[in-house]
Design an enzyme around this catalytic site. Structure first.
Site, PDB file in Angstrom:
ATOM      1  N   SER A 131       0.828  -1.197   0.000  1.00 42.06           N
ATOM      2  CA  SER A 131       0.000   0.000   0.000  1.00 42.06           C
ATOM      3  C   SER A 131       0.873   1.261   0.000  1.00 42.06           C
ATOM      4  CB  SER A 131      -0.967  -0.028   1.189  1.00 42.06           C
ATOM      5  OG  SER A 131      -1.951   0.973   1.082  1.00 42.06           O
ATOM      6  N   HIS A 173      -3.883  -0.455  -4.660  1.00 38.63           N
ATOM      7  CA  HIS A 173      -5.337  -0.642  -4.575  1.00 38.63           C
ATOM      8  C   HIS A 173      -5.948  -0.255  -5.932  1.00 38.63           C
ATOM      9  CE1 HIS A 173      -5.122  -1.024  -0.154  1.00 38.63           C
ATOM     10  NE2 HIS A 173      -4.311   0.033  -0.180  1.00 38.63           N
ATOM     11  N   GLU A 200      -5.047  -5.083  -5.347  1.00 35.60           N
ATOM     12  CA  GLU A 200      -4.945  -5.653  -4.004  1.00 35.60           C
ATOM     13  C   GLU A 200      -4.625  -7.146  -4.061  1.00 35.60           C
ATOM     14  OE1 GLU A 200      -8.600  -4.670  -2.062  1.00 35.60           O
ATOM     15  OE2 GLU A 200      -8.096  -2.534  -1.880  1.00 35.60           O
TER      16      GLU A 200
END
Length: 270
Positions: A131, A173, A200
């Site tokens: 992330s 994402h 993801e």
């Protein structure tokens, strides 16, 4: 291709499976030398370091790792502490958690701990990020931008990253938060840079020969702007939608690879 990458990276698009098959995290452990190797978990990106650190300690422990060193480097004083830098120096892999990528660069940049991290990286020790930890890997990173919308001028905030991977922009994402438009803007503003959007529970394993392979359950999108024939990005007013023609987009599931130097897809091995 030392001008692009100098070591080994695992760049995860976030929300990796932690309690099921955990295929992406198993790749991380394998890259570090197996469960017997020491993994340092850096929670710098998050403002909930205890919760996040405890979770990753439990996750890696479940996967058989016994030596897990969780470090909450929360300010530049900590990052310049010799004892903190020394703790990282013995790691077989360094794992950056998610959170805010600006915390990573603003707290670690130019410190003793970052110097140690670079030494490890150049020696081939894997640097892993998920992330926000993924976005921070490149020399220029996305820090803000509109998701789930058309590609518009002046909707993308950029900042210097850690500089472990050159000439790319990482977004995470990717499909789940509808970030194609904002990555197109980044590439349109500088077509010489590759845009890499990572879904993801998916990651790219980047090797020192400037190639990567896709692992995980979803896809990686690569945007190559060198083929763009026409773009109006420099002529627009803020918030106007950009026009692009002949941009090249590759969508790569697990098993496929990509040569960053040659900018070509490596087909899946059968």
């Amino acid at each position: 291709m030392s001008e692009l990458v100098s070591g080994n990276l695992l760049i995860i698009g976030g929300a990796e499976d932690k309690w099921g098959q955990s295929s992406v995290l198993k790749h991380a452990i394998d890259m570090c030398g197996g469960p017997e190797s020491k993994i340092s978990v850096l929670t710098t990106a998050t403002q909930k370091p205890k919760e996040v650190g405890d979770e990753y300690r439990a996750v890696f422990s479940r996967l058989g790792v016994q030596d897990i060193d969780v470090l909450n480097i929360d300010n530049r004083s900590d990052a310049n502490d010799n004892s903190v830098a020394h703790r990282i120096s013995s790691a077989a892999g360094v794992f950056f958690t998610g959170g805010d990528q600006l915390r990573i660069t603003s707290i670690l940049g130019g410190t003793k701990t970052f110097g140690t991290l670079l030494e490890l990286y150049k020696k081939g020790v894997p640097i892993i990020g998920t992330s926000a930890g993924a976005s921070a890997m490149s020399s220029v990173m996305i820090v803000d931008g509109t998701s789930n919308s058309a590609a518009k001028k002046c909707t993308l905030g950029m900042s210097p990253g850690l500089g472990l991977l050159e000439q790319v922009i990482i977004d995470q994402h990717f499909e789940q938060r509808g970030r194609l438009g904002r990555l197109l803007v980044g590439v349109a503003q500088n077509p010489s840079v590759l845009g890499i959007g990572i879904d993801e529970d998916t990651a790219i394993k980047v090797h020192s020969n400037a190639s990567f392979e896709v692992v995980g359950t979803n896809c990686v999108t690569v945007i190559d702007g060198r083929t763009i024939q026409n773009s109006n990005v420099s002529e627009l007013n803020p918030e106007e939608i950009i026009a692009l023609s002949n941009v090249t987009i590759h969508v790569l599931p697990a098993g496929y690879g990509f040569d960053l130097g040659q900018r070509c897809v490596r087909e899946k091995k059968i």
